[in-house]
Design a protein around this motif. Structure first.
Motif, PDB file in Angstrom:
ATOM      1  N   PHE A 192       0.804  -1.223   0.000  1.00 14.56           N
ATOM      2  CA  PHE A 192       0.000   0.000   0.000  1.00 14.56           C
ATOM      3  C   PHE A 192       0.837   1.274   0.000  1.00 14.56           C
ATOM      4  O   PHE A 192       0.401   2.296  -0.508  1.00 14.56           O
ATOM      5  CB  PHE A 192      -0.927   0.028   1.226  1.00 14.56           C
ATOM      6  CG  PHE A 192      -2.101  -0.906   1.130  1.00 14.56           C
ATOM      7  CD1 PHE A 192      -3.326  -0.466   0.666  1.00 14.56           C
ATOM      8  CD2 PHE A 192      -1.978  -2.232   1.497  1.00 14.56           C
ATOM      9  CE1 PHE A 192      -4.411  -1.321   0.571  1.00 14.56           C
ATOM     10  CE2 PHE A 192      -3.055  -3.107   1.402  1.00 14.56           C
ATOM     11  CZ  PHE A 192      -4.270  -2.652   0.937  1.00 14.56           C
ATOM     12  N   ALA A 216      -2.585  -3.589  -9.173  1.00 16.08           N
ATOM     13  CA  ALA A 216      -2.753  -3.786  -7.734  1.00 16.08           C
ATOM     14  C   ALA A 216      -2.176  -2.624  -6.939  1.00 16.08           C
ATOM     15  O   ALA A 216      -2.767  -2.171  -5.945  1.00 16.08           O
ATOM     16  CB  ALA A 216      -2.090  -5.099  -7.315  1.00 16.08           C
ATOM     17  N   ARG A 217      -1.026  -2.110  -7.350  1.00 15.56           N
ATOM     18  CA  ARG A 217      -0.414  -0.988  -6.639  1.00 15.56           C
ATOM     19  C   ARG A 217      -1.264   0.274  -6.765  1.00 15.56           C
ATOM     20  O   ARG A 217      -1.435   1.022  -5.794  1.00 15.56           O
ATOM     21  CB  ARG A 217       0.987  -0.739  -7.185  1.00 15.56           C
ATOM     22  CG  ARG A 217       1.980  -1.790  -6.791  1.00 15.56           C
ATOM     23  CD  ARG A 217       2.302  -1.721  -5.286  1.00 15.56           C
ATOM     24  NE  ARG A 217       3.198  -0.625  -5.016  1.00 15.56           N
ATOM     25  CZ  ARG A 217       2.978   0.379  -4.179  1.00 15.56           C
ATOM     26  NH1 ARG A 217       1.845   0.449  -3.512  1.00 15.56           N
ATOM     27  NH2 ARG A 217       3.876   1.321  -3.996  1.00 15.56           N
ATOM     28  N   TRP A 259      -4.567   0.432  -7.338  1.00 12.47           N
ATOM     29  CA  TRP A 259      -5.764   0.238  -6.517  1.00 12.47           C
ATOM     30  C   TRP A 259      -5.436   0.400  -5.036  1.00 12.47           C
ATOM     31  O   TRP A 259      -6.236   0.979  -4.284  1.00 12.47           O
ATOM     32  CB  TRP A 259      -6.346  -1.151  -6.740  1.00 12.47           C
ATOM     33  CG  TRP A 259      -7.140  -1.379  -7.983  1.00 12.47           C
ATOM     34  CD1 TRP A 259      -6.962  -2.397  -8.873  1.00 12.47           C
ATOM     35  CD2 TRP A 259      -8.269  -0.633  -8.470  1.00 12.47           C
ATOM     36  NE1 TRP A 259      -7.888  -2.322  -9.885  1.00 12.47           N
ATOM     37  CE2 TRP A 259      -8.704  -1.258  -9.659  1.00 12.47           C
ATOM     38  CE3 TRP A 259      -8.939   0.503  -8.007  1.00 12.47           C
ATOM     39  CZ2 TRP A 259      -9.797  -0.774 -10.389  1.00 12.47           C
ATOM     40  CZ3 TRP A 259     -10.021   0.984  -8.734  1.00 12.47           C
ATOM     41  CH2 TRP A 259     -10.436   0.352  -9.911  1.00 12.47           C
ATOM     42  N   SER A 260      -4.306  -0.134  -4.598  1.00 14.27           N
ATOM     43  CA  SER A 260      -3.993  -0.102  -3.167  1.00 14.27           C
ATOM     44  C   SER A 260      -3.845   1.323  -2.654  1.00 14.27           C
ATOM     45  O   SER A 260      -4.347   1.659  -1.577  1.00 14.27           O
ATOM     46  CB  SER A 260      -2.718  -0.911  -2.875  1.00 14.27           C
ATOM     47  OG  SER A 260      -1.560  -0.276  -3.372  1.00 14.27           O
ATOM     48  N   THR A 311      -6.930  -6.239  -3.178  1.00 17.49           N
ATOM     49  CA  THR A 311      -6.656  -5.030  -2.400  1.00 17.49           C
ATOM     50  C   THR A 311      -7.715  -4.835  -1.319  1.00 17.49           C
ATOM     51  O   THR A 311      -7.402  -4.537  -0.160  1.00 17.49           O
ATOM     52  CB  THR A 311      -6.615  -3.806  -3.323  1.00 17.49           C
ATOM     53  OG1 THR A 311      -5.561  -3.962  -4.273  1.00 17.49           O
ATOM     54  CG2 THR A 311      -6.398  -2.524  -2.537  1.00 17.49           C
TER      55      THR A 311
END
Length: 248
Positions: A17, A85-86, A88-89, A174
Protein backbone atom coordinates in the motif's frame (compact mmCIF):
# COMPACT_ATOMS: atom_id res chain seq x y z
CA UNK A 1 -8.93 13.32 7.57
CA UNK A 2 -6.76 15.55 5.36
CA UNK A 3 -4.10 13.95 3.17
CA UNK A 4 -0.65 14.51 4.65
CA UNK A 5 2.39 15.11 2.40
CA UNK A 6 3.84 11.67 3.17
CA UNK A 7 0.58 9.70 3.05
CA UNK A 8 1.77 8.25 6.33
CA UNK A 9 -1.49 6.44 7.09
CA UNK A 10 -0.68 3.96 4.31
CA UNK A 11 2.61 2.82 5.83
CA UNK A 12 1.20 0.56 8.58
CA UNK A 13 -0.60 -1.41 5.87
CA UNK A 14 2.74 -2.55 4.41
CA UNK A 15 4.72 -2.15 1.22
CA UNK A 16 1.83 -3.21 -0.98
CA UNK A 17 0.00 0.00 0.00
CA UNK A 18 2.78 2.47 0.81
CA UNK A 19 3.70 5.14 -1.70
CA UNK A 20 6.91 7.17 -1.91
CA UNK A 21 6.34 10.91 -1.99
CA UNK A 22 8.74 13.81 -2.40
CA UNK A 23 8.70 17.51 -1.72
CA UNK A 24 7.39 19.58 -4.61
CA UNK A 25 10.27 20.77 -6.80
CA UNK A 26 12.74 18.29 -5.28
CA UNK A 27 14.22 15.78 -7.76
CA UNK A 28 14.49 13.14 -5.02
CA UNK A 29 15.76 9.61 -5.69
CA UNK A 30 13.16 9.13 -8.39
CA UNK A 31 14.26 12.10 -10.48
CA UNK A 32 15.73 9.91 -13.21
CA UNK A 33 12.88 7.39 -13.30
CA UNK A 34 10.25 7.51 -16.07
CA UNK A 35 6.74 8.68 -15.40
CA UNK A 36 3.84 6.32 -16.01
CA UNK A 37 2.69 8.79 -18.66
CA UNK A 38 5.84 7.92 -20.59
CA UNK A 39 5.30 4.20 -20.04
CA UNK A 40 1.85 4.37 -21.63
CA UNK A 41 2.97 6.33 -24.70
CA UNK A 42 3.83 4.68 -27.97
CA UNK A 43 7.65 4.48 -28.32
CA UNK A 44 9.23 7.15 -30.51
CA UNK A 45 10.24 4.44 -32.97
CA UNK A 46 6.74 3.27 -33.88
CA UNK A 47 8.23 0.59 -36.14
CA UNK A 48 9.73 -1.03 -33.03
CA UNK A 49 7.01 -0.90 -30.36
CA UNK A 50 9.16 -2.96 -28.01
CA UNK A 51 12.16 -0.65 -28.03
CA UNK A 52 14.73 -1.58 -25.34
CA UNK A 53 14.54 1.85 -23.68
CA UNK A 54 10.76 1.73 -23.39
CA UNK A 55 9.90 1.38 -19.66
CA UNK A 56 6.90 -0.86 -20.28
CA UNK A 57 9.00 -3.18 -22.43
CA UNK A 58 11.67 -3.25 -19.70
CA UNK A 59 9.11 -4.25 -17.09
CA UNK A 60 7.56 -7.00 -19.18
CA UNK A 61 10.98 -8.42 -20.04
CA UNK A 62 11.98 -8.42 -16.37
CA UNK A 63 8.83 -10.35 -15.45
CA UNK A 64 9.33 -12.80 -18.32
CA UNK A 65 12.87 -13.50 -17.07
CA UNK A 66 11.75 -13.88 -13.45
CA UNK A 67 8.97 -16.33 -14.39
CA UNK A 68 10.99 -18.05 -17.14
CA UNK A 69 7.79 -17.53 -19.12
CA UNK A 70 7.61 -19.10 -22.59
CA UNK A 71 5.54 -16.19 -23.98
CA UNK A 72 5.89 -12.43 -23.65
CA UNK A 73 2.15 -12.06 -23.16
CA UNK A 74 2.41 -14.00 -19.87
CA UNK A 75 4.90 -11.46 -18.60
CA UNK A 76 2.71 -8.65 -19.93
CA UNK A 77 -0.30 -10.00 -18.02
CA UNK A 78 1.55 -10.49 -14.74
CA UNK A 79 3.23 -7.08 -15.02
CA UNK A 80 -0.16 -5.50 -15.69
CA UNK A 81 -1.75 -7.13 -12.67
CA UNK A 82 1.11 -6.04 -10.41
CA UNK A 83 0.86 -2.41 -11.46
CA UNK A 84 -2.94 -2.44 -11.29
CA UNK A 85 -2.75 -3.79 -7.73
CA UNK A 86 -0.41 -0.99 -6.64
CA UNK A 87 -2.64 1.69 -8.13
CA UNK A 88 -5.76 0.24 -6.52
CA UNK A 89 -3.99 -0.10 -3.17
CA UNK A 90 -3.01 3.56 -3.00
CA UNK A 91 -6.36 4.87 -4.21
CA UNK A 92 -8.62 2.52 -2.23
CA UNK A 93 -6.38 2.68 0.85
CA UNK A 94 -6.45 6.47 0.89
CA UNK A 95 -10.18 6.62 0.22
CA UNK A 96 -10.89 4.25 3.12
CA UNK A 97 -8.39 5.76 5.57
CA UNK A 98 -8.47 9.46 4.74
CA UNK A 99 -11.77 9.90 2.94
CA UNK A 100 -9.74 11.50 0.12
CA UNK A 101 -7.52 10.21 -2.64
CA UNK A 102 -4.37 11.77 -4.07
CA UNK A 103 -4.30 12.85 -7.68
CA UNK A 104 -2.45 9.95 -9.32
CA UNK A 105 -2.16 11.52 -12.76
CA UNK A 106 0.35 9.50 -14.83
CA UNK A 107 2.65 12.50 -15.22
CA UNK A 108 2.86 12.80 -11.41
CA UNK A 109 3.80 9.16 -10.79
CA UNK A 110 7.32 7.92 -11.39
CA UNK A 111 7.96 4.22 -11.69
CA UNK A 112 10.95 1.91 -11.45
CA UNK A 113 10.34 -0.66 -14.20
CA UNK A 114 13.43 -2.62 -13.11
CA UNK A 115 12.45 -2.77 -9.44
CA UNK A 116 11.15 -5.78 -7.56
CA UNK A 117 7.53 -6.48 -6.66
CA UNK A 118 5.49 -4.73 -5.42
CA UNK A 119 6.08 -2.00 -8.00
CA UNK A 120 7.97 1.01 -6.66
CA UNK A 121 6.02 4.23 -7.27
CA UNK A 122 6.90 7.84 -6.40
CA UNK A 123 4.25 10.55 -6.30
CA UNK A 124 5.88 13.89 -7.05
CA UNK A 125 3.03 16.06 -5.75
CA UNK A 126 0.22 15.26 -3.28
CA UNK A 127 -3.03 16.90 -4.34
CA UNK A 128 -6.25 15.77 -2.64
CA UNK A 129 -9.37 14.73 -4.52
CA UNK A 130 -12.70 13.42 -3.17
CA UNK A 131 -12.65 9.87 -1.85
CA UNK A 132 -15.80 8.62 -3.58
CA UNK A 133 -16.01 5.68 -5.99
CA UNK A 134 -16.47 7.89 -9.05
CA UNK A 135 -13.23 9.73 -8.33
CA UNK A 136 -11.34 6.51 -7.55
CA UNK A 137 -12.49 5.15 -10.91
CA UNK A 138 -11.30 8.31 -12.66
CA UNK A 139 -7.95 8.21 -10.86
CA UNK A 140 -7.27 4.52 -11.51
CA UNK A 141 -9.35 3.32 -14.46
CA UNK A 142 -9.51 6.38 -16.69
CA UNK A 143 -6.02 7.71 -15.99
CA UNK A 144 -4.13 4.41 -15.83
CA UNK A 145 -5.83 1.12 -16.58
CA UNK A 146 -7.33 2.15 -19.90
CA UNK A 147 -4.09 3.59 -21.39
CA UNK A 148 -2.07 0.73 -19.88
CA UNK A 149 -4.46 -1.79 -21.42
CA UNK A 150 -4.17 -0.08 -24.81
CA UNK A 151 -0.37 -0.07 -24.63
CA UNK A 152 -0.13 -3.76 -23.70
CA UNK A 153 -2.64 -4.81 -26.32
CA UNK A 154 -0.70 -2.91 -28.99
CA UNK A 155 2.67 -4.34 -27.96
CA UNK A 156 1.79 -7.88 -26.89
CA UNK A 157 -1.71 -8.61 -28.26
CA UNK A 158 -3.07 -9.44 -24.81
CA UNK A 159 -6.84 -9.88 -24.78
CA UNK A 160 -8.80 -6.97 -23.33
CA UNK A 161 -11.02 -9.32 -21.30
CA UNK A 162 -7.94 -10.82 -19.67
CA UNK A 163 -6.68 -7.37 -18.67
CA UNK A 164 -10.05 -6.38 -17.27
CA UNK A 165 -10.06 -9.60 -15.29
CA UNK A 166 -6.63 -8.71 -13.96
CA UNK A 167 -7.96 -5.32 -12.88
CA UNK A 168 -10.87 -6.97 -11.09
CA UNK A 169 -8.61 -9.49 -9.36
CA UNK A 170 -6.26 -6.73 -8.25
CA UNK A 171 -9.12 -4.66 -6.83
CA UNK A 172 -10.67 -7.62 -4.99
CA UNK A 173 -7.31 -8.61 -3.49
CA UNK A 174 -6.66 -5.03 -2.40
CA UNK A 175 -10.06 -4.81 -0.72
CA UNK A 176 -9.52 -8.10 1.14
CA UNK A 177 -6.14 -6.98 2.45
CA UNK A 178 -7.56 -3.66 3.55
CA UNK A 179 -10.49 -5.30 5.34
CA UNK A 180 -8.17 -7.80 7.04
CA UNK A 181 -5.97 -4.97 8.31
CA UNK A 182 -9.00 -3.00 9.49
CA UNK A 183 -10.35 -6.02 11.36
CA UNK A 184 -7.02 -6.74 13.02
CA UNK A 185 -6.63 -3.10 14.15
CA UNK A 186 -10.16 -2.37 15.33
CA UNK A 187 -11.07 -0.06 12.45
CA UNK A 188 -14.56 -1.21 11.39
CA UNK A 189 -15.27 2.12 9.69
CA UNK A 190 -12.29 1.56 7.36
CA UNK A 191 -13.55 -1.92 6.49
CA UNK A 192 -17.04 -0.59 5.81
CA UNK A 193 -15.76 2.19 3.54
CA UNK A 194 -13.52 -0.23 1.63
CA UNK A 195 -16.37 -2.70 1.18
CA UNK A 196 -18.78 -0.05 -0.07
CA UNK A 197 -16.27 1.52 -2.45
CA UNK A 198 -15.31 -1.87 -3.85
CA UNK A 199 -18.93 -2.80 -4.55
CA UNK A 200 -19.46 0.53 -6.32
CA UNK A 201 -16.27 0.13 -8.35
CA UNK A 202 -17.29 -3.32 -9.58
CA UNK A 203 -20.44 -1.69 -10.98
CA UNK A 204 -18.24 0.51 -13.19
CA UNK A 205 -18.52 -0.44 -16.90
CA UNK A 206 -14.81 -1.27 -17.06
CA UNK A 207 -15.15 -3.93 -14.34
CA UNK A 208 -18.80 -4.97 -14.53
CA UNK A 209 -18.06 -7.97 -16.80
CA UNK A 210 -14.68 -8.86 -15.29
CA UNK A 211 -16.17 -11.41 -12.91
CA UNK A 212 -18.52 -11.92 -9.99
CA UNK A 213 -17.92 -10.43 -6.54
CA UNK A 214 -19.66 -12.33 -3.73
CA UNK A 215 -18.87 -10.77 -0.39
CA UNK A 216 -15.08 -10.63 -0.33
CA UNK A 217 -14.71 -13.47 -2.86
CA UNK A 218 -14.16 -12.77 -6.55
CA UNK A 219 -14.41 -15.20 -9.44
CA UNK A 220 -13.09 -13.78 -12.68
CA UNK A 221 -14.29 -14.67 -16.17
CA UNK A 222 -10.79 -14.84 -17.65
CA UNK A 223 -7.39 -16.29 -16.82
CA UNK A 224 -4.19 -14.30 -16.23
CA UNK A 225 -2.06 -17.03 -17.96
CA UNK A 226 0.15 -17.57 -14.90
CA UNK A 227 -0.45 -21.31 -15.17
CA UNK A 228 1.54 -21.28 -18.41
CA UNK A 229 4.76 -20.29 -16.61
CA UNK A 230 7.02 -23.11 -15.32
CA UNK A 231 5.78 -24.09 -11.87
CA UNK A 232 2.80 -21.78 -12.19
CA UNK A 233 -0.71 -22.79 -11.19
CA UNK A 234 -4.19 -21.40 -11.00
CA UNK A 235 -4.94 -18.35 -8.89
CA UNK A 236 -7.70 -18.56 -6.31
CA UNK A 237 -10.10 -16.49 -8.39
CA UNK A 238 -9.37 -18.10 -11.77
CA UNK A 239 -12.19 -19.00 -14.14
CA UNK A 240 -10.66 -22.48 -14.48
CA UNK A 241 -10.90 -25.26 -11.93
CA UNK A 242 -7.92 -27.08 -13.42
CA UNK A 243 -5.09 -25.87 -15.66
CA UNK A 244 -5.98 -26.27 -19.34
CA UNK A 245 -3.85 -28.64 -21.37
CA UNK A 246 -1.07 -26.62 -23.03
CA UNK A 247 0.34 -29.38 -25.22
CA UNK A 248 -0.12 -29.27 -28.97
Amino acid sequence: MTLDPDLAALRPLGGFFALHTQAEGSPGPAGVLPTLARAYREPADSASPRAPDDPLTSRVRAVVRALRAPEDRIGASVAHQGLAARLWSVALGCAALYGSVPDLAPELLRWDPDGSAPDDLWLTRVRARPGNAATVAQVVVDAHLEPLCAALRARYRVAEGLLRGNAGSALASTARLLEQWAGAHGRPEVAARARGLTADLFAHPYLADAGVLTGAAFRRRSCCLYYRAPGGGLCGDCCFTRPPCTSA
